[in-house]
Design an enzyme around this catalytic site. Structure first.
Site, PDB file in Angstrom:
ATOM      1  N   LYS A  14     -14.823  -1.889   9.585  1.00  0.00           N
ATOM      2  CA  LYS A  14     -14.988  -0.508  10.066  1.00  0.00           C
ATOM      3  C   LYS A  14     -16.291   0.122   9.557  1.00  0.00           C
ATOM      4  O   LYS A  14     -17.000   0.770  10.313  1.00  0.00           O
ATOM      5  CB  LYS A  14     -13.791   0.370   9.628  1.00  0.00           C
ATOM      6  N   ARG A 128     -16.223  -9.790  -0.540  1.00  0.00           N
ATOM      7  CA  ARG A 128     -16.884  -8.506  -0.794  1.00  0.00           C
ATOM      8  C   ARG A 128     -16.732  -8.106  -2.260  1.00  0.00           C
ATOM      9  O   ARG A 128     -17.651  -7.559  -2.864  1.00  0.00           O
ATOM     10  CB  ARG A 128     -16.273  -7.430   0.120  1.00  0.00           C
ATOM     11  N   ARG A 134     -16.193  -2.976  -6.237  1.00  0.00           N
ATOM     12  CA  ARG A 134     -15.025  -2.154  -5.909  1.00  0.00           C
ATOM     13  C   ARG A 134     -13.800  -2.721  -6.603  1.00  0.00           C
ATOM     14  O   ARG A 134     -13.410  -3.860  -6.357  1.00  0.00           O
ATOM     15  CB  ARG A 134     -14.803  -2.148  -4.383  1.00  0.00           C
TER      16      ARG A 134
HETATM   17  P1  ADP Z   1     -10.596  -0.281   3.038  1.00  0.00           P
HETATM   18  O1  ADP Z   1     -10.518   0.034   4.508  1.00  0.00           O
HETATM   19  O2  ADP Z   1     -11.359  -1.516   2.727  1.00  0.00           O
HETATM   20  O3  ADP Z   1      -9.268  -0.228   2.336  1.00  0.00           O
HETATM   21  P2  ADP Z   1     -11.660   2.384   2.432  1.00  0.00           P
HETATM   22  O4  ADP Z   1     -12.991   2.578   1.838  1.00  0.00           O
HETATM   23  O5  ADP Z   1     -11.406   2.918   3.788  1.00  0.00           O
HETATM   24  O6  ADP Z   1     -11.449   0.821   2.339  1.00  0.00           O
HETATM   25  O7  ADP Z   1     -10.536   2.995   1.469  1.00  0.00           O
HETATM   26  C1  ADP Z   1     -10.429   2.652   0.106  1.00  0.00           C
HETATM   27  C2  ADP Z   1      -9.201   3.304  -0.511  1.00  0.00           C
HETATM   28  O8  ADP Z   1      -9.364   4.740  -0.473  1.00  0.00           O
HETATM   29  C3  ADP Z   1      -7.874   3.064   0.197  1.00  0.00           C
HETATM   30  O9  ADP Z   1      -7.244   1.847  -0.204  1.00  0.00           O
HETATM   31  C4  ADP Z   1      -7.075   4.300  -0.229  1.00  0.00           C
HETATM   32  O10 ADP Z   1      -6.586   4.160  -1.556  1.00  0.00           O
HETATM   33  C5  ADP Z   1      -8.110   5.391  -0.246  1.00  0.00           C
HETATM   34  N1  ADP Z   1      -8.183   6.081   1.067  1.00  0.00           N
HETATM   35  C6  ADP Z   1      -9.195   6.009   1.974  1.00  0.00           C
HETATM   36  N2  ADP Z   1      -8.919   6.739   3.065  1.00  0.00           N
HETATM   37  C7  ADP Z   1      -7.695   7.281   2.859  1.00  0.00           C
HETATM   38  C8  ADP Z   1      -6.829   8.115   3.628  1.00  0.00           C
HETATM   39  N3  ADP Z   1      -7.180   8.531   4.864  1.00  0.00           N
HETATM   40  N4  ADP Z   1      -5.641   8.480   3.097  1.00  0.00           N
HETATM   41  C9  ADP Z   1      -5.263   8.074   1.875  1.00  0.00           C
HETATM   42  N5  ADP Z   1      -6.014   7.271   1.099  1.00  0.00           N
HETATM   43  C10 ADP Z   1      -7.214   6.872   1.581  1.00  0.00           C
END
Ligand code: ADP
Length: 193
Positions: A14, A128, A134
């Site tokens: 994404k 990654r 991360r």
């Molecule tokens: P990925 O898609 O690789 O899990 P993101 O960068 O989108 O990575 O999200 C990392 C973390 O941030 C998620 O695992 C969650 O803990 C938190 N997070 C991100 N977006 C949301 C959301 N919309 N609601 C709740 N937690 C979120």
């Protein structure tokens, strides 16, 4: 305005595809994961709250996340449109987003879902993790928890936007360019219909 949710499990690509889409369509990128990581790095109150959830692969509570998105939207009143990346992740977030947009007479045009098998996702995330620093990409256990949370909490949003006739699935395996082409074709199909 063009408002697109780029949907899919962790590791689906994404972030990579969002960066290409914002350039091509002149959109603003709203990545909740990026905003949380920025706040964690700068040790803000929001960052401290979010970190305890993120490091274990759980979702940050809806009220925290929704409030943060509301702020972000208010800070970009002149945007040509948004790519929502990592938001919404629960039905409550989807409903809140629809409501926030409706208050400004806007709406989601399309949910584009990147479809990738679990085995490939785990491989990509571990890879990654070697370079990203991360914490949530370091252990297979945390990655597996994120995939479980995705299936339980987030996947039902596909049905939610299907019912609004906004859902389009896109095969998420191939080169970055190939996948980008597929996404652009889906946007073209939706916006010309
Ligand atoms: P990925 O898609 O690789 O899990 P993101 O960068 O989108 O990575 O999200 C990392 C973390 O941030 C998620 O695992 C969650 O803990 C938190 N997070 C991100 N977006 C949301 C959301 N919309 N609601 C709740 N937690 C979120």
């Amino acid at each position: 305005m063009l408002n697109i949710i780029l949907f899919g499990p962790p590791g689906a690509g994404k972030g990579t595809q969002s960066n290409l889409l914002i350039d091509k369509f002149n959109l603003v990128h709203l990545s909740t994961g990026d905003i949380f990581r920025y706040n964690i790095k700068n040790e803000t109150e929001l960052g401290k709250t979010a970190n305890s959830y993120i490091e274990n692969g759980n979702l940050v509570p809806d009220e925290v996340t929704i409030g943060m998105v509301k702020d972000f939207l208010e800070r970009h009143p002149d945007a040509n449109g948004f790519i929502f990346d990592g938001f919404p992740r629960t039905i409550a977030q989807g409903e809140a987003l629809d409501k926030m947009l409706a208050e400004k007479d806007h709406s989601i045009d399309l949910m584009l879902a990147l479809e990738v098998e679990d085995e490939e996702l785990i491989k990509r995330l571990l890879e990654r993790g070697k370079t990203s620093n991360r914490a949530d990409d370091q252990s297979e256990e945390t990655i597996q928890n994120r995939l479980n949370v995705y299936k339980k909490e987030t996947a039902p949003l596909a049905e939610y936007y299907s019912e609004q006739d906004k859902y389009m699935g896109v095969h998420g395996v191939g080169t970055i360019e190939e996948i980008f082409e597929r996404l652009c074709a889906a946007i073209k199909m939706k916006t010309s219909s």
